[in-house]
Design an enzyme around this catalytic site. Structure first.
Site, mmCIF file in Angstrom:
data_model
loop_
_atom_site.group_PDB
_atom_site.id
_atom_site.type_symbol
_atom_site.label_atom_id
_atom_site.label_comp_id
_atom_site.label_asym_id
_atom_site.label_seq_id
_atom_site.Cartn_x
_atom_site.Cartn_y
_atom_site.Cartn_z
ATOM 1 N N GLN A 1 32.620 43.963 51.031
ATOM 2 C CA GLN A 1 33.769 43.069 50.919
ATOM 3 C C GLN A 1 34.440 42.800 52.271
ATOM 4 O O GLN A 1 35.273 41.897 52.379
ATOM 5 C CB GLN A 1 34.795 43.658 49.947
ATOM 6 C CG GLN A 1 34.324 43.755 48.517
ATOM 7 C CD GLN A 1 34.117 42.396 47.865
ATOM 8 O OE1 GLN A 1 34.720 41.398 48.248
ATOM 9 N NE2 GLN A 1 33.253 42.348 46.867
ATOM 10 N N SER B 1 26.267 42.573 52.368
ATOM 11 C CA SER B 1 25.585 41.717 51.395
ATOM 12 C C SER B 1 25.710 40.260 51.801
ATOM 13 O O SER B 1 26.793 39.790 52.168
ATOM 14 C CB SER B 1 26.188 41.917 50.004
ATOM 15 O OG SER B 1 25.570 41.067 49.059
ATOM 16 N N CYS C 1 33.026 45.697 29.266
ATOM 17 C CA CYS C 1 32.739 45.633 27.835
ATOM 18 C C CYS C 1 31.315 46.107 27.611
ATOM 19 O O CYS C 1 30.359 45.466 28.049
ATOM 20 C CB CYS C 1 32.915 44.211 27.330
ATOM 21 S SG CYS C 1 32.784 44.056 25.537
#
Length: 387
Positions: A177, A197, A327
């Site tokens: 990041q 990345s 989830c």
């Protein structure tokens, strides 16, 4: 109106990266390990990209090992060090690591390695004194994420790295990041291993890199032809790597101006949302990624109101954001990052993240604030009527 505010998840490939990828795919498509002209052309593309990525972090090109992305770079750092030892040793990570670190470390733990997970304060920041206290004679690696992707907190990497080096432990940081958003100079940064990345800095998906300080030994994860200094076998994805290189070079040139612009937009949105009832900012507000906003919902319940609910509602309004809770099998699980920071289970179900980028404008910021306020008001009012 379509507004994309999920740049920490991925960034759109910039035109310059797409152009060089098209050129490689159509004209320089050889195998860079081949000795003939076609291979030589591909090898030149590969080494040019290596120089470009190295330049972004002020490294020597030979220290850059290309991978398929940040996850593989993180895994190569963690498992590559661990495989150097015939017996389990001790490793230290933070409690707010990306799963690309926490999962391989959990695997090592199941194999008998001792693992210390450093706690964080309410802003998600590691206390260097805790690292000092955790180090042991058999600590072989410390890995602390540089910029936390979910809550935006930037860690005191210089201080942490110096502490690790004083105890002869290798130091790795996941800088996925950070790279292209804040300046990185590995000559002044006490790190032995650093992950990057491509698709976080406007390059293509499918490419990443691990910086390996000269002299640091790793055992590769893959057996094969010995590409990438025998640390990452397999024919390199030359088109993606070429795009990565161009994106890295341009990110370095534009870094300071874009950093200032994003901070202004970020702070404007924080200001517009600061008095919204029940919307609590998360992460360190000073030591923070320049493009990053995050919040949790004080009244989240995990069933009718959650971070996922807000993601869906804003998506219907044409705005893309992300949530921290996961989830799995139909059950919503609270964000482990927010739990580690001391938030309640309910609050940790209500985490959201808005991350800005090159295409974000002031008009986007203002409209997002309006829509988010309206969505929250509607959700809360509906819930009050139901209850």
């Amino acid at each position: 109106m379509q507004i994309y505010l999920d740049y920490s998840a991925t960034t759109p490939p910039r035109p310059e990266a797409i152009a060089v990828m098209q050129s490689v795919l159509t004209q320089q498509w050889g195998n860079p390990s081949s000795l003939h002209e076609w291979g030589n052309r591909a090898a030149l593309i590969l080494e040019t990209a290596r120089m470009q990525v190295a330049g972004l972090i002020n490294a020597i090109p030979e220290s850059i090992i290309f991978t398929s992305g940040g996850t593989e770079a993180d895994n190569l750092a963690i498992m590559g060090v661990a495989r150097c030892y015939s017996k389990p040793q001790h490793i230290i990570i933070s409690s707010v690591e990306h799963s690309a670190i926490s999962e391989p470390v959990r695997m090592l733990e199941s194999w008998g390695w001792d693992v210390t997970r450093l706690g964080v304060n309410g802003q998600g920041r590691v206390n260097p004194e805790d690292l000092k206290a955790a180090l042991r004679n058999n600590t072989v690696l410390v890995s602390v994420i540089y910029g936390q992707s979910e809550v935006g907190t930037v860690q005191p990497i210089v201080e942490l790295g110096k502490i690790a080096k004083l105890h002869d432990a290798l130091f790795h940081t996941d800088a996925v990041q950070i790279a292209g958003r804040l300046a990185i100079d590995v000559n002044n940064l006490p790190v032995d291993l650093l992950s990057i990345s491509s698709h976080k800095l406007y390059g293509p998906l499918g490419a990443g890199a691990l910086y390996v300080r000269p002299g640091v030994e790793l055992i590769p994860l893959l057996g094969g032809g010995g590409q990438e200094k025998k640390l990452r076998s397999g024919t390199q994805a030359t088109p993606a790597i070429a795009g990565f290189g161009v994106a890295a070079e341009l990110a370095g040139k534009e870094l300071e101006g874009e950093r200032i612009r994003l901070i202004k937009l970020r702070d404007r949105l924080f200001s517009l949302l600061e008095n919204v009832p029940g919307l609590i900012p998360t992460g360190d507000m000073i030591n923070r990624l320049p493009h990053h906003l995050s919040f949790c919902l004080e009244y989240a319940d995990g069933e009718k109101i959650s971070g996922k609910t807000l993601v869906r509602q804003l998506n219907l309004a044409g705005i893309g954001i992300s949530a921290g809770a996961a989830c799995n099998s139909g059950k919503l699980n609270p964000s482990p990052i927010l739990l580690a920071m001391g938030y309640s289970q309910k609050a940790a179900l209500g985490g959201i993240r808005l991350t800005l980028g090159k295409q974000t404008t002031e008009a986007d910021i203002d409209w997002t604030a309006i829509v988010l306020k309206q969505v929250l008001q509607r959700l809360v009012n509906v819930e009050l009527v139901r209850s």
